[in-house]
Motif scaffolding. Structure first.
Motif, PDB file in Angstrom:
ATOM      1  N   ILE A  46       0.834  -1.205   0.000  1.00 35.06           N
ATOM      2  CA  ILE A  46       0.000   0.000   0.000  1.00 35.06           C
ATOM      3  C   ILE A  46       0.869   1.255   0.000  1.00 35.06           C
ATOM      4  N   THR A  47       1.898   1.245   0.818  1.00 29.96           N
ATOM      5  CA  THR A  47       2.796   2.406   0.912  1.00 29.96           C
ATOM      6  C   THR A  47       3.489   2.672  -0.417  1.00 29.96           C
ATOM      7  N   TYR A  49       2.466   1.824  -3.487  1.00 25.79           N
ATOM      8  CA  TYR A  49       1.492   2.338  -4.454  1.00 25.79           C
ATOM      9  C   TYR A  49       1.150   3.798  -4.147  1.00 25.79           C
ATOM     10  N   THR A  50       0.956   4.095  -2.867  1.00 21.91           N
ATOM     11  CA  THR A  50       0.592   5.456  -2.477  1.00 21.91           C
ATOM     12  C   THR A  50       1.686   6.454  -2.838  1.00 21.91           C
ATOM     13  N   ASN A  51       2.910   6.123  -2.491  1.00 23.58           N
ATOM     14  CA  ASN A  51       4.020   7.027  -2.779  1.00 23.58           C
ATOM     15  C   ASN A  51       4.218   7.219  -4.273  1.00 23.58           C
ATOM     16  N   LEU A  53       1.974   6.913  -6.630  1.00 22.70           N
ATOM     17  CA  LEU A  53       0.860   7.688  -7.175  1.00 22.70           C
ATOM     18  C   LEU A  53       1.014   9.169  -6.848  1.00 22.70           C
ATOM     19  N   LEU A  54       1.258   9.470  -5.576  1.00 23.94           N
ATOM     20  CA  LEU A  54       1.341  10.874  -5.160  1.00 23.94           C
ATOM     21  C   LEU A  54       2.521  11.582  -5.816  1.00 23.94           C
ATOM     22  N   SER A 111      -4.552  15.213  -5.155  1.00 23.98           N
ATOM     23  CA  SER A 111      -4.703  14.438  -3.924  1.00 23.98           C
ATOM     24  C   SER A 111      -5.151  15.326  -2.764  1.00 23.98           C
ATOM     25  N   GLU A 115      -8.798  14.999  -0.538  1.00 23.44           N
ATOM     26  CA  GLU A 115      -8.908  14.986   0.918  1.00 23.44           C
ATOM     27  C   GLU A 115     -10.011  15.943   1.378  1.00 23.44           C
TER      28      GLU A 115
END
Length: 218
Positions: A46-47, A49-51, A53-54, A111, A115
């Motif tokens: 997850i980390t 993919y998140t990094n 993407l962002l 992103s 939020e």
């Protein structure tokens, strides 16, 4: 539960011989009591993919300010009025979830705006009788925020007004059961299919195109 407070689960039993499913139990895992007992392999995926993407998202604009969550009520209302050229607009306080972690001098990306508005709410454009707008405001101003376009009559002065005015309103409010009491005061409706968050993205993008620091007060 709301705000990701808990995850519910249900346990079922499958009887292969009888080809039947029966209920066994259910429960909740509360985020506040789970602690940090995570599967690190899953967390690492997850980390990553998140990094990735962002980091891949482009900068839309720089922010001139560090806004508060409450700054976005007037900002979103102004955007709805401007985008649809409506006399009034209605949205709900709960649709604005945070300040997007936007900070003065730092880049704003999509992103950040997700939020602020994580929901895919579209906007309806309707014609609504003045008195119905007044009654909706009188009964719902603790849960909804309202915008009044320049030159339009103040909502407090619409009591008893039988004229029709244009209103931009998010679908969560308009299609919900709490709007039923005022629906008789609507004569035309159009689902624009335009998401409220997309309007924020476009507005911030315009700041970037003009090389101007973003400010919700503007």
């Amino acid at each position: 539960g709301c705000n990701n407070k808990a995850v519910a689960y249900v346990k079922l039993v499958y009887d292969k011989a009888e080809d039947q499913v029966s209920f066994k139990s259910y429960g909740y895992e509360y985020v506040s009591t789970v602690g940090d007992n995570y599967d690190l392999n899953v967390q690492n995926v997850i980390t990553d993919y998140t990094n990735n993407l962002l980091n891949s998202l482009p900068e839309l604009a720089k922010s001139a300010v560090t806004p508060s969550k409450s700054d976005f009520y007037d900002y979103v209302a102004d955007i709805m009025l401007s985008a649809f050229e409506s006399d009034y607009c209605i949205s709900n306080f709960g649709g604005i979830r945070s300040n997007g972690n936007i900070r003065a001098g730092e880049a704003i990306k999509e992103s950040n705006l997700y939020e602020i508005i994580p929901f895919d709410n579209a906007v309806y454009y309707i014609e609504m009788q003045g008195n119905a707008i007044y009654e909706h405001y009188r009964n719902n101003n603790s849960s909804c925020f309202y915008g009044v376009n320049e030159g339009a009559i103040d909502i407090s002065e619409l009591k008893g007004n039988t004229n029709y005015f244009t209103v931009s309103v998010i679908d969560y409010v308009y299609t919900g059961k709490y709007f039923d009491a005022y629906r008789s005061g609507v004569r035309n409706e159009t689902n624009t299919l335009i998401q409220l968050r997309e309007l924020l993205i476009e507005d911030v993008t315009e700041y970037g195109r003009s090389n101007t620091a973003w400010n919700p007060a503007n």
